[in-house]
Design an enzyme around this catalytic site. Structure first.
Site, PDB file in Angstrom:
ATOM      1  N   ASP A 145       0.869  -1.176   0.000  1.00 15.20           N
ATOM      2  CA  ASP A 145       0.000   0.000   0.000  1.00 15.20           C
ATOM      3  C   ASP A 145       0.910   1.232   0.000  1.00 15.20           C
ATOM      4  O   ASP A 145       2.098   1.132   0.295  1.00 15.20           O
ATOM      5  CB  ASP A 145      -0.892  -0.031   1.241  1.00 15.20           C
ATOM      6  CG  ASP A 145      -1.832   1.157   1.304  1.00 15.20           C
ATOM      7  OD1 ASP A 145      -2.310   1.594   0.247  1.00 15.20           O
ATOM      8  OD2 ASP A 145      -2.052   1.664   2.413  1.00 15.20           O
ATOM      9  N   LYS A 146       0.359   2.399  -0.341  1.00 15.54           N
ATOM     10  CA  LYS A 146       1.210   3.594  -0.387  1.00 15.54           C
ATOM     11  C   LYS A 146       1.112   4.429   0.882  1.00 15.54           C
ATOM     12  O   LYS A 146       2.047   4.476   1.679  1.00 15.54           O
ATOM     13  CB  LYS A 146       0.863   4.465  -1.605  1.00 15.54           C
ATOM     14  CG  LYS A 146       1.770   5.693  -1.740  1.00 15.54           C
ATOM     15  CD  LYS A 146       1.380   6.552  -2.939  1.00 15.54           C
ATOM     16  CE  LYS A 146       0.157   7.379  -2.672  1.00 15.54           C
ATOM     17  NZ  LYS A 146       0.394   8.471  -1.681  1.00 15.54           N
ATOM     18  N   PHE A 262     -17.278   8.110   3.504  1.00 18.14           N
ATOM     19  CA  PHE A 262     -16.355   7.776   2.420  1.00 18.14           C
ATOM     20  C   PHE A 262     -16.332   6.272   2.189  1.00 18.14           C
ATOM     21  O   PHE A 262     -16.275   5.480   3.137  1.00 18.14           O
ATOM     22  CB  PHE A 262     -14.945   8.256   2.752  1.00 18.14           C
ATOM     23  CG  PHE A 262     -13.912   7.853   1.729  1.00 18.14           C
ATOM     24  CD1 PHE A 262     -13.733   8.587   0.568  1.00 18.14           C
ATOM     25  CD2 PHE A 262     -13.146   6.710   1.924  1.00 18.14           C
ATOM     26  CE1 PHE A 262     -12.794   8.210  -0.378  1.00 18.14           C
ATOM     27  CE2 PHE A 262     -12.201   6.322   0.984  1.00 18.14           C
ATOM     28  CZ  PHE A 262     -12.036   7.076  -0.171  1.00 18.14           C
ATOM     29  N   ALA A 512      -7.951  -0.311   6.908  1.00 16.24           N
ATOM     30  CA  ALA A 512      -9.068  -1.247   6.798  1.00 16.24           C
ATOM     31  C   ALA A 512      -9.332  -1.626   5.346  1.00 16.24           C
ATOM     32  O   ALA A 512      -9.823  -2.723   5.066  1.00 16.24           O
ATOM     33  CB  ALA A 512     -10.318  -0.617   7.409  1.00 16.24           C
TER      34      ALA A 512
END
Length: 813
Positions: A145-146, A262, A512
């Site tokens: 992931d970034k 979101f 998550a």
């Protein structure tokens, strides 16, 4: 609920509404049907993982069972020939079976894992599923992931870019935009709350809200919309908002009535707000620039929108877009509460961009380089913009060549086809027509790409290629480095599709939205103690990807330890099998004290301390063999067993040829009495246990050298000294306790020592012979010829052959 929160969970009592009527609620999902419920279900019922060790161990036990059956038949025949009773014969046969099939084998194979888990815990890396440690030893592909993983958790606001007919310069603070729609969006469009006066929520929302210098009040009620407003935002210094003294009596306040949270799939969130002073109702929406611009009225989007967006994303900045829509002031609270998301988030007016910077973590680049050196493929899977992801990928080394141009092929959807662009340069765009035949498509791909190119793709283009262009999708899986705008489900799909190509995949993330991919991966690593830590087998308390290096080091060392322990236990079984068969042939057996010394001191000591070898400090550019049984191991074991038999039989013949030898007196029913054959075979077998423990204790390239394993060295030294004492017997209690006879002459004792040394040298040379590159390469060729290769290796080889047999044209001239 007196604060009218936007979410209701189990345990909250809501009995009456504001007007005193009963509340009617619709339960949409419960239990395992909810998002977190499905996560719990995946934890309770995880996808089964298959590791080669399990099937190899079963095959090995079946093979040993065949030897045990042969040995049992031989024991039965010999014992009856020597006049032993039927009961004693069965006991001897069953004893031989327990020797050939060691019951301690499963426990011995887990010792390396136990040591690895302990060492990881010292590094503040916690393992929930120890079985996954062996998978870490053969990881070939890592997805990162970034945000929060490769880059820092915290974001800092660079500024905002208000939207008029055109974008102008970036505004570094809020003074110039106060009392504008963009400013109101910044203070309301979030999911923050307060606990003991502290803001809690998404770090991006917190930084955005702090940038405005306003405050959030979610504990008090206002006169307007009493019981219907969940939060109020107002300036910390209200009088600084107005320069006109007449207006300073009015403190601006905005109330948040409803929010649509979101979601990664929609890439946006929105709120419905009430300007309490002006009595106006407005929808504010924020999200990815692509999504907000698509929901906005075209006339409100600046003409230089694309150029300004690319200029910031190419620098690695994170860009958030905002839009708004006015609602009728007469809109009732009931209408607002029943308004659907699609109704609220349509026909927006584009109002500007928020630009945030997110720096790489200090050790990210070094860790990526070390992983690439170890021949581990790495890629970035992020929900961020593709240009931002490419820039960050170049800075951290996921994409090689920071200063080189034309090194990234961006795959984009073009109608029903796909197009290839070099670094988003339209002049280089080539459309691969969906009407091409497979051969024409291959030729076109080879024309526009080189083996040195890597690929980047966004989610919608990724799915389009997966559904309609399998060849392009193959290339994305084999050479894809950047996967942008990926939702949680698509992150999981990527991991599963890489696994379908026989990659051993690890996923490293902190949020998550990474849970599905963390759970699907062979070795998921969470850098967070929140939801991700529940889904991932590994959790690092240190939020740095340096934990991946440590996990790979420990996994490779554990894998080598399991292989070494397996081979040692196999040799232990065969050594004792040969010893007992030779003793059974003359009607005798080893004594209880001899069995006790071998099992309790020699075998247990070596088996336990073999796994205490620490991993090598540097990750080697290869992964250890993940199979317990392959051609090399079988040939080596066969040669070692033959050598073991040759030395034991030579000792057996040699001792019987000595003038002091006398036939064994086994007494009635195989009473274990001292005899020369027993003494000679016991001594040589003990030394063979020790020498194979030393010879098989592999160090480089994945573990530290043997001499650095102090516990194992102590076992070797102590047991070797005791074995020499058994030979020379300087103390009278030794033969009495160990049930041994004296070897009488000094020449015989020296001969025994020399035979032990010769056995050690030959076993070591045999290992060195099979470790040399030419022999190893030849065995690999034979193994590959008789076993299917991993799918990714086959596909990569096919593409390499296609490129080497094709004269690439200069498509861009």
């Amino acid at each position: 609920h007196h604060q009218n929160k936007r979410y209701l969970s189990s345990g909250i009592n809501a009995e009456y509404g504001a007007s005193g009527c009963h509340i009617v609620a619709l339960v949409t999902r419960t239990g395992f049907s909810t998002f977190k419920g499905s996560l719990i279900r995946s934890i309770l019922c995880p996808k089964p993982t298959k590791f080669e060790f399990q099937s190899d161990a079963r095959r090995f036990i079946i093979m040993l069972s065949v030897f045990a059956a042969i040995g049992f038949c031989y024991t039965f025949y010999v014992s009856l020939q020597l006049g032993a009773s039927i009961s004693k014969t069965f006991r001897l046969g069953l004893d031989l079976i327990t020797v050939v099939v060691p019951p301690a084998l499963p426990a011995a194979l887990t010792i390396g894992v136990v040591y690895a888990v302990q060492r990881l815990k010292k590094c503040k890396i916690f393992c929930l599923d120890p079985q996954r440690v062996n998978f870490c030893g053969k990881i070939q592909h890592i997805c990162f992931d970034k945000t929060g993983t490769l880059t820092e958790d915290g974001l800092s606001v660079l500024g905002v870019i208000p939207s008029f007919s055109t974008f102008k310069n970036i505004v570094p603070d809020c003074e110039a935009i106060k009392n504008t729609k963009l400013f109101h969006a910044l203070v309301t469009c979030h999911e923050l709350s307060t606990i003991h006066g502290e803001l809690v929520g998404d770090p991006l929302d917190i930084e955005m809200f702090k940038f405005t210098d306003w405050e959030l009040d979610d504990t008090e009620e206002t006169e307007s919309f009493t019981n219907f407003i969940s939060a109020i935002v107002r300036p910390k210094h209200p009088y600084s908002c107005y320069t006109n003294p007449e207006m300073q009596s009015e403190v601006p306040e905005l109330g948040i009535i409803k929010s649509f949270p979101f979601t990664s799939d929609l890439q946006r969130m929105s709120v419905i707000t009430k300007d309490i002073q002006n009595d106006s109702t407005i929808v504010f929406c924020k999200g990815s620039p692509e999504m907000i611009s698509g929901l906005s009225i075209k006339d409100t989007i600046p003409f230089n929108y694309q150029g300004v967006l690319e200029s910031y994303t190419k620098e690695g900045y994170r860009v958030i877009a905002f839009g708004y829509k006015n609602l009728d002031p007469e809109t009732s609270w009931h209408t607002i509460q029943t308004m659907s998301r699609s109704e609220a988030e349509c026909d927006l007016r584009f109002i500007g961009l928020l630009v945030m910077e997110n720096h790489l973590k200090p050790d990210t680049t070094e860790c990526i380089q070390d992983l690439i050196f170890s021949n581990t493929k790495v890629c970035m899977v992020t929900g961020d913009n593709i240009l931002t992801a490419i820039t960050v990928g170049k800075k951290c080394g996921i994409i090689p060549g920071l200063n080189e141009k034309h090194d990234v092929i961006v795959v984009k959807k073009a109608g029903n086809s796909v197009s290839f662009q070099l670094d988003f340069q339209e002049a280089t765009a080539v459309v691969l027509n969906d009407r091409y035949s497979q051969m024409d498509l291959i030729e076109a791909i080879k024309t526009v790409t080189k083996l040195s190119h890597v690929f980047a793709v966004s989610e919608k283009d990724f799915i389009h290629a997966a559904d309609h262009h399998p060849l392009v999708y193959e290339l994305l899986l084999l050479r894809g480095k950047i996967f942008a705008r990926m939702t949680p489900s698509k992150k999981q799909k990527l991991v599963e599709d890489l696994q379908a190509l026989n990659y051993t995949v690890s996923m490293c993330g902190d949020g998550a939205n990474d849970c599905g991919a963390l759970k699907a991966a062979h070795a998921g690593v969470s850098l967070s103690e929140a939801e991700a830590s529940i889904a991932a087998p590994f959790t690092s308390a240190n939020p740095s990807i340096s934990c991946m290096k440590e996990i790979l080091r420990q996994g490779r060392a554990a894998l080598v330890t399991a292989s070494v322990t397996f081979r040692f236990m196999a040799m232990y079984s065969m050594i004792q099998f040969i010893t007992q068969l030779l003793l059974y042939s003359i009607g005798t057996n080893m004594s209880d004290s001899q069995f006790l010394f071998i099992d309790m001191f020699v075998i247990s000591g070596i088996a336990v301390t073999l796994g205490n070898s620490h991993p090598a400090k540097i990750l080697a550019p290869c992964t250890p063999n993940a199979q317990l049984i392959d051609l090399k191991v079988l040939i080596l074991l066969t040669c070692h067993v033959a050598m073991t038999f040759a030395f034991q039989f030579s000792v057996y013949v040699y001792i019987r040829a000595q003038p002091f030898w006398s036939p064994p007196d086994h007494g009635e029913d195989y009473k274990e009495k001292p005899c020369y054959e027993n003494t000679a075979l016991f001594i040589i077998s003990v030394f063979q246990y020790l020498l194979y423990g030393m010879v098989l204790s592999v160090g480089a390239p994945h573990r530290m050298p043997l001499w650095k394993n102090w516990s194992l060295m102590i076992v070797f030294v102590v047991c070797t000294i005791l074995t020499v004492l058994f030979v020379f017997q300087p103390f009278h209690f030794i033969p009495r306790i160990m049930n041994l006879l004296s070897l009488e002459t000094f020449d015989v004792k020296i001969t025994f020592i020399l035979m032990m040394a010769l056995n050690l040298v030959l076993a070591y040379l045999l290992e060195m012979l099979f470790d040399c590159k030419s022999v190893t390469r030849r065995l690999q060729e034979v193994r590959i010829a008789n076993k299917s290769r991993p799918k990714y290796a086959t596909l990569q080889s096919e593409w390499n052959n296609l490129y080497s047999n094709f004269n690439v044209k200069n498509f861009y001239s």
